[in-house]
Write an enzyme that holds these catalytic residues in place. Structure first.
Site, PDB file in Angstrom:
ATOM      1  CB  ALA A  65      78.299   4.289   6.508  1.00  0.00           C
ATOM      2  N   GLY A 110      79.380   7.497   2.469  1.00  0.00           N
ATOM      3  CA  GLY A 110      77.955   7.808   2.546  1.00  0.00           C
ATOM      4  C   GLY A 110      77.673   9.301   2.476  1.00  0.00           C
ATOM      5  CD  GLU A 113      77.389   5.722  -0.964  1.00  0.00           C
ATOM      6  OE1 GLU A 113      77.710   5.652   0.246  1.00  0.00           O
ATOM      7  OE2 GLU A 113      77.048   4.724  -1.618  1.00  0.00           O
ATOM      8  CD  GLU A 133      82.265   4.019   0.275  1.00  0.00           C
ATOM      9  OE1 GLU A 133      83.070   4.472  -0.568  1.00  0.00           O
ATOM     10  OE2 GLU A 133      81.225   4.613   0.599  1.00  0.00           O
TER      11      GLU A 133
HETATM   12  N1  COA Z   1      82.721   6.388  10.996  1.00  0.00           N
HETATM   13  C1  COA Z   1      82.892   6.466  12.312  1.00  0.00           C
HETATM   14  N2  COA Z   1      83.624   7.398  12.913  1.00  0.00           N
HETATM   15  C2  COA Z   1      84.220   8.309  12.113  1.00  0.00           C
HETATM   16  C3  COA Z   1      84.101   8.289  10.732  1.00  0.00           C
HETATM   17  C4  COA Z   1      83.296   7.272  10.164  1.00  0.00           C
HETATM   18  N3  COA Z   1      83.086   7.198   8.844  1.00  0.00           N
HETATM   19  N4  COA Z   1      84.821   9.315  10.210  1.00  0.00           N
HETATM   20  C5  COA Z   1      85.369   9.945  11.256  1.00  0.00           C
HETATM   21  N5  COA Z   1      85.015   9.351  12.414  1.00  0.00           N
HETATM   22  C6  COA Z   1      85.391   9.718  13.771  1.00  0.00           C
HETATM   23  C7  COA Z   1      86.814   9.311  14.093  1.00  0.00           C
HETATM   24  O1  COA Z   1      86.848   7.944  14.467  1.00  0.00           O
HETATM   25  C8  COA Z   1      87.122  10.239  15.218  1.00  0.00           C
HETATM   26  O2  COA Z   1      86.488   9.775  16.392  1.00  0.00           O
HETATM   27  P1  COA Z   1      87.282   9.747  17.799  1.00  0.00           P
HETATM   28  O3  COA Z   1      87.622  11.189  18.066  1.00  0.00           O
HETATM   29  O4  COA Z   1      86.277   9.190  18.771  1.00  0.00           O
HETATM   30  O5  COA Z   1      88.493   8.899  17.570  1.00  0.00           O
HETATM   31  C9  COA Z   1      86.425  11.527  14.808  1.00  0.00           C
HETATM   32  O6  COA Z   1      85.420  11.133  13.888  1.00  0.00           O
HETATM   33  C10 COA Z   1      87.326  12.519  14.125  1.00  0.00           C
HETATM   34  O7  COA Z   1      87.965  11.883  13.029  1.00  0.00           O
HETATM   35  P2  COA Z   1      89.542  11.832  12.814  1.00  0.00           P
HETATM   36  O8  COA Z   1      89.848  10.645  11.956  1.00  0.00           O
HETATM   37  O9  COA Z   1      90.254  11.918  14.119  1.00  0.00           O
HETATM   38  O10 COA Z   1      89.768  13.189  12.007  1.00  0.00           O
HETATM   39  P3  COA Z   1      90.951  13.505  10.949  1.00  0.00           P
HETATM   40  O11 COA Z   1      90.846  14.955  10.655  1.00  0.00           O
HETATM   41  O12 COA Z   1      92.236  12.969  11.423  1.00  0.00           O
HETATM   42  O13 COA Z   1      90.560  12.683   9.638  1.00  0.00           O
HETATM   43  C11 COA Z   1      89.056  11.894   7.931  1.00  0.00           C
HETATM   44  C12 COA Z   1      89.390  13.016   8.908  1.00  0.00           C
HETATM   45  C13 COA Z   1      87.696  12.223   7.298  1.00  0.00           C
HETATM   46  C14 COA Z   1      90.125  11.827   6.829  1.00  0.00           C
HETATM   47  C15 COA Z   1      89.006  10.542   8.675  1.00  0.00           C
HETATM   48  O14 COA Z   1      88.162  10.698   9.797  1.00  0.00           O
HETATM   49  C16 COA Z   1      88.468   9.406   7.862  1.00  0.00           C
HETATM   50  O15 COA Z   1      89.185   8.883   7.002  1.00  0.00           O
HETATM   51  N6  COA Z   1      87.205   8.974   8.118  1.00  0.00           N
HETATM   52  C17 COA Z   1      86.620   7.838   7.492  1.00  0.00           C
HETATM   53  C18 COA Z   1      86.230   8.143   6.066  1.00  0.00           C
HETATM   54  C19 COA Z   1      85.648   6.914   5.416  1.00  0.00           C
HETATM   55  O16 COA Z   1      86.307   5.928   5.181  1.00  0.00           O
HETATM   56  N7  COA Z   1      84.344   6.991   5.102  1.00  0.00           N
HETATM   57  C20 COA Z   1      83.648   5.932   4.416  1.00  0.00           C
HETATM   58  C21 COA Z   1      83.036   5.016   5.397  1.00  0.00           C
HETATM   59  S1  COA Z   1      82.210   3.705   4.545  1.00  0.00           S
END
Ligand code: COA
Length: 259
Positions: A65, A110, A113, A133
């Protein structure tokens, strides 16, 4: 129907629904969730669509999400957001046409999910799964606590939920979270092959299998067996049953009509 965060393409009765917000790793903002609901409704009603493959654009399936949208949420808004997402995902799960997730990359929060709400999951070797989460001080709100335990068992669900750690595709396969793992280059072709196998079968039989498994899991064994027998009886009223059995006896492929 134009979507802002999705694409929906149909070829040879197979719809491909792609979450298309690659710059945010396909994170599900409220608008994307609403569009997913509209897309699955279209899949349900359009006769030209036999089944749908759900995937993500770029290097993620769906990275969860949208955290930027959730950051300031009040309790009432958060509950409404969870209920809205749950309701849309449930429409995927109860779709009478087959829904296969082609998990091409991150399926986190999400995203995991959403994949679990699909009937079948095929993962690329590059896919990563997790319910992170708890690292954010929340819990999964789109069915993760319920579907993960049902799919992978209580202990494994607890581990993924409580640690928030990611697992790779092979581990996801080992614990029953995905049906199959294939090289990234083969993901879409393999998913199409499986969908074609399903679409060659009787669509009413497929729809009632989906319903029997989905509803039956929430029933006692005796209630589930009655449901199954009722569906078995219902299918005996269809032309498709007669065609399927006649085709077997004639040693030819069946031509099902969904009637
Ligand atoms: N919500 C909003 N934005 C998200 C996102 C999320 N769940 N997951 C990734 N993004 C965005 C990042 O903020 C980034 O945006 P920006 O370029 O404007 O800063 C872009 O997507 C790329 O992500 P980034 O974190 O730079 O890539 P990465 O390869 O370094 O890391 C992940 C990849 C998936 C490990 C990392 O993005 C992450 O941990 N995301 C969140 C996962 C999460 O907690 N999901 C559950 C949410 S309830």
């Amino acid at each position: 129907m134009p979507f802002k965060f999705l694409t929906l393409e149909v070829a040879d009765r197979i719809a491909t629904l792609t979450v298309n917000r690659a710059d945010k790793l396909n994170a599900l903002n409220d608008a994307t969730i609403a569009e997913l609901g509209m897309a699955i409704d279209r899949v349900r009603v359009e006769d030209s669509i036999g089944g749908v493959i759900l995937t993500g654009a770029g290097r993620a399936f769906v990275a969860g999400a949208d955290i930027s949208e959730m950051a300031g949420q009040t309790p009432v808004v958060a509950k409404g957001r969870a209920r809205a997402g749950q309701e849309v995902f449930r429409r995927f799960e109860t779709c009478p046409k087959p829904v296969i997730a082609a998990v091409n990359g991150f399926a986190l929060g999400g995203g995991c999910e959403l994949a679990m709400a699909c009937h079948i999951r095929i993962a690329s070797e590059a896919a990563k799964f997790g319910q992170p989460e708890s690292k954010l001080g929340i819990l999964p709100g789109f069915g993760g606590t319920q579907r993960l335990a049902r799919l992978a068992g209580k202990g494994r669900a607890m581990q993924l939920l409580l640690t928030g750690e990611m697992i790779d595709a092979q581990e996801a396969f080992r614990i029953g979270l995905v049906n199959k793992v294939v090289p990234a280059a083969d993901l879409i072709a393999t998913t199409h092959e499986m969908m074609k196998l399903i679409l060659a079968n009787g669509p009413l039989a497929v729809a009632l299998c989906i319903e029997a498994v989905d509803r039956g899991l929430e029933m006692s064994l005796d209630e589930g067996l009655i449901l199954e027998a009722n569906h078995f009886g219902l299918l005996a009223a269809t032309e498709d049953m007669r065609e399927g059995m006649r085709a077997f006896l004639d040693k030819r492929p069946a031509a099902f009509k969904g009637k």
